[in-house]
Design an enzyme around this catalytic site. Structure first.
Site, PDB file in Angstrom:
ATOM      1  CB  CYS A 147       2.473   9.455  -4.408  1.00 45.08           C
ATOM      2  SG  CYS A 147       0.917   8.586  -4.617  1.00 45.08           S
ATOM      3  CG  HIS A 151       2.557  10.570  -0.378  1.00 43.86           C
ATOM      4  ND1 HIS A 151       1.646  11.358  -1.023  1.00 43.86           N
ATOM      5  CD2 HIS A 151       2.168   9.273  -0.576  1.00 43.86           C
ATOM      6  CE1 HIS A 151       0.737  10.583  -1.603  1.00 43.86           C
ATOM      7  NE2 HIS A 151       1.032   9.318  -1.344  1.00 43.86           N
ATOM      8  CG  ASN A 183      -2.760   8.872  -1.667  1.00 44.87           C
ATOM      9  OD1 ASN A 183      -2.237   9.801  -2.306  1.00 44.87           O
ATOM     10  ND2 ASN A 183      -2.206   7.683  -1.575  1.00 44.87           N
TER      11      ASN A 183
HETATM   12  O1  UT7 Z   1       0.218   6.665  -2.292  1.00 37.33           O
HETATM   13  C1  UT7 Z   1       1.096   5.606  -2.528  1.00 37.33           C
HETATM   14  C2  UT7 Z   1       1.329   4.849  -1.340  1.00 37.33           C
HETATM   15  N1  UT7 Z   1       0.141   4.161  -0.884  1.00 37.33           N
HETATM   16  C3  UT7 Z   1       0.108   3.783   0.347  1.00 37.33           C
HETATM   17  O2  UT7 Z   1       1.002   4.098   1.067  1.00 37.33           O
HETATM   18  C4  UT7 Z   1      -1.001   2.888   0.854  1.00 37.33           C
HETATM   19  C5  UT7 Z   1      -0.402   1.890   1.806  1.00 37.33           C
HETATM   20  N2  UT7 Z   1      -1.301   0.967   2.387  1.00 37.33           N
HETATM   21  C6  UT7 Z   1      -2.263   1.295   3.302  1.00 37.33           C
HETATM   22  O3  UT7 Z   1      -2.466   2.442   3.592  1.00 37.33           O
HETATM   23  C7  UT7 Z   1      -2.996   0.174   4.001  1.00 37.33           C
HETATM   24  O4  UT7 Z   1      -2.381  -1.057   3.708  1.00 37.33           O
HETATM   25  C8  UT7 Z   1      -4.517   0.104   3.645  1.00 37.33           C
HETATM   26  C9  UT7 Z   1      -5.244   1.270   4.271  1.00 37.33           C
HETATM   27  C10 UT7 Z   1      -4.690   0.075   2.146  1.00 37.33           C
HETATM   28  C11 UT7 Z   1      -5.109  -1.188   4.212  1.00 37.33           C
HETATM   29  O5  UT7 Z   1      -4.909  -1.235   5.609  1.00 37.33           O
HETATM   30  P1  UT7 Z   1      -4.355  -2.556   6.266  1.00 37.33           P
HETATM   31  O6  UT7 Z   1      -4.353  -2.338   7.721  1.00 37.33           O
HETATM   32  O7  UT7 Z   1      -3.041  -2.858   5.628  1.00 37.33           O
HETATM   33  O8  UT7 Z   1      -5.462  -3.609   5.913  1.00 37.33           O
HETATM   34  P2  UT7 Z   1      -5.321  -4.999   5.133  1.00 37.33           P
HETATM   35  O9  UT7 Z   1      -5.121  -4.746   3.696  1.00 37.33           O
HETATM   36  O10 UT7 Z   1      -4.338  -5.855   5.853  1.00 37.33           O
HETATM   37  O11 UT7 Z   1      -6.752  -5.604   5.376  1.00 37.33           O
HETATM   38  C12 UT7 Z   1      -7.227  -5.917   6.687  1.00 37.33           C
HETATM   39  C13 UT7 Z   1      -8.679  -6.322   6.574  1.00 37.33           C
HETATM   40  C14 UT7 Z   1      -8.963  -7.312   5.441  1.00 37.33           C
HETATM   41  O12 UT7 Z   1      -9.957  -8.199   5.898  1.00 37.33           O
HETATM   42  P3  UT7 Z   1      -9.598  -9.689   6.382  1.00 37.33           P
HETATM   43  O13 UT7 Z   1      -8.908 -10.338   5.197  1.00 37.33           O
HETATM   44  O14 UT7 Z   1      -8.671  -9.512   7.544  1.00 37.33           O
HETATM   45  O15 UT7 Z   1     -10.911 -10.258   6.723  1.00 37.33           O
HETATM   46  C15 UT7 Z   1      -9.521  -6.454   4.351  1.00 37.33           C
HETATM   47  O16 UT7 Z   1     -10.381  -7.152   3.488  1.00 37.33           O
HETATM   48  O17 UT7 Z   1      -9.474  -5.148   6.271  1.00 37.33           O
HETATM   49  C16 UT7 Z   1     -10.307  -5.423   5.146  1.00 37.33           C
HETATM   50  N3  UT7 Z   1     -10.534  -4.194   4.417  1.00 37.33           N
HETATM   51  C17 UT7 Z   1     -11.562  -3.368   4.670  1.00 37.33           C
HETATM   52  N4  UT7 Z   1     -12.568  -3.429   5.563  1.00 37.33           N
HETATM   53  C18 UT7 Z   1     -13.447  -2.428   5.589  1.00 37.33           C
HETATM   54  C19 UT7 Z   1      -9.778  -3.654   3.414  1.00 37.33           C
HETATM   55  N5  UT7 Z   1     -10.325  -2.489   3.015  1.00 37.33           N
HETATM   56  C20 UT7 Z   1     -11.420  -2.297   3.780  1.00 37.33           C
HETATM   57  C21 UT7 Z   1     -12.380  -1.273   3.834  1.00 37.33           C
HETATM   58  N6  UT7 Z   1     -13.376  -1.374   4.762  1.00 37.33           N
HETATM   59  N7  UT7 Z   1     -12.336  -0.204   3.027  1.00 37.33           N
END
Ligand code: UT7
Length: 321
Positions: free
Chosen positions: A112, A248, A278
């Site tokens: 990225c 980004h 993204n």
């Molecule tokens: O381009 C390079 C750089 N990339 C980035 O900067 C990405 C950085 N990361 C992020 O943007 C975020 O971490 C995400 C959007 C990927 C995830 O958001 P989060 O708030 O960090 O969620 P999490 O991974 O902590 O997951 C929270 C919950 C989980 O469920 P439980 O374990 O709490 O029951 C996940 O399984 O959300 C669940 N989850 C979803 N639920 C519905 C993860 N993805 C999804 C989804 N739909 N698509």
């Protein structure tokens, strides 16, 4: 002498995939995606479109806006981590399609951060007078390395391209650019297998992006804040000297968090990911081009661009448009 952006261009594939479309394919909701990422829809390349096709369209639009003859371009650099093929590189593929004969052409692989890395290199070519007109492109088709059954990643990644034309100028232009990387974070966002590393027992997601999203999120926020402060300090500037921040486009929560830490009003931050997701190396030039086309960003404005991506790699660039 400075390098100056004389025109930008961008391209998004026609095919729109909305959050509602994804609700039909995986266990997710429009509400979750919007509130956790800020993304409402993304563009996905058609099966016959490769990264070079997206890059070519963006480059063509930049060349048209610059009102230059394509043959005057003597340097082509493409930031991409999803090249059409290993070789020829995307730079040479678009060189041929644009009818350019006398230029160097290569791609830079910094995920990225690819556009900032490519711009940093092009700036050095221009200021050392090794090039007089550079075409810099950020282009990716992340959809091709996305596991469409993995809800942690497939709601985020998408396809697109953005381009800039750089020429020498007596008036400011690119004021500064710093690059960085830390390979110790390699396992937070990676593709397990590829060209020389092959799996012993192949699995469907071997060639797809794997991400520990939460950890990437935290490092991204901290790093984007610290590299901004360093870049400003080196120029004896402060955040109030910046008219537009172009980070980004990975997640609006990351962007809001960084803006808050830096004390820059969110109205001065260009945010475009809601309608394209993204797009990796394309994200910054897409946002820059949209900011200029919409009339928000004007000639003479001071812009700080911030890249962050897998590796981890990162980079800053302060420009006067
Ligand atoms: O381009 C390079 C750089 N990339 C980035 O900067 C990405 C950085 N990361 C992020 O943007 C975020 O971490 C995400 C959007 C990927 C995830 O958001 P989060 O708030 O960090 O969620 P999490 O991974 O902590 O997951 C929270 C919950 C989980 O469920 P439980 O374990 O709490 O029951 C996940 O399984 O959300 C669940 N989850 C979803 N639920 C519905 C993860 N993805 C999804 C989804 N739909 N698509």
């Amino acid at each position: 002498m400075f390098s100056k952006i004389i025109a930008t261009g961008s391209y998004l594939p026609e095919n729109i995939v909305t959050n509602r479309d994804l609700e039909q394919q995986i266990d997710t909701t429009d509400e979750w995606i919007r509130s956790r990422t800020g993304i409402e829809q993304r563009r996905i390349a058609s099966i016959d479109q490769n990264t070079s096709d997206l890059a070519y369209e963006a480059a063509n639009r930049a060349i048209d806006k610059a009102e230059i003859a394509a043959e005057s371009i003597d340097l082509i650099i493409v930031g991409t981590c999803t090249p059409d093929v290993v070789t020829p590189n995307v730079g040479t593929i678009i060189q041929e399609r644009l009818g350019i004969k006398n230029s160097a052409a290569f791609s830079v692989e910094a995920a990225c951060s690819g556009f900032i890395y490519a711009m940093n290199i092009a700036d050095k070519f221009i200021r050392s007078r090794d090039a007089s007109c550079a075409l810099v492109v950020g282009a990716d088709t992340l959809s091709r390395i996305t596991d469409w059954t993995d809800r942690n990643t497939c709601v985020l990644f998408a396809d697109g391209a953005g381009a800039a034309i750089l020429q020498p100028s007596d008036t400011p232009g690119i004021l500064s650019s710093e690059l960085g990387a830390d390979g110790a974070y390699g396992d937070l966002l990676y593709v397990p297998y590829g060209t020389s590393r092959k799996p012993e027992q192949p699995k469907p997601d071997d060639y797809c992006l794997h991400m520990k999203g939460n950890e990437v999120f935290k490092v991204a926020v901290k790093t984007l804040e610290s590299i901004t402060l360093e870049a400003l300090a080196k120029q004896n500037m402060n955040i109030n000297d910046i008219d537009w921040l172009i980070p980004h486009q990975a997640n609006t929560r990351i962007i809001h968090s960084v803006a808050k830490r830096l004390g820059i009003p969110i109205e001065k931050v260009i945010i475009t990911l809601s309608h394209h997701g993204n797009t990796s190396a394309a994200s910054i030039p897409l946002a820059l081009d949209e900011g200029i086309d919409s009339g928000k960003i004007e000639s003479g404005d001071t812009i700080l661009m911030l890249g962050f991506g897998a590796g981890f790699t990162w980079g800053t660039m302060i420009i006067k448009l």
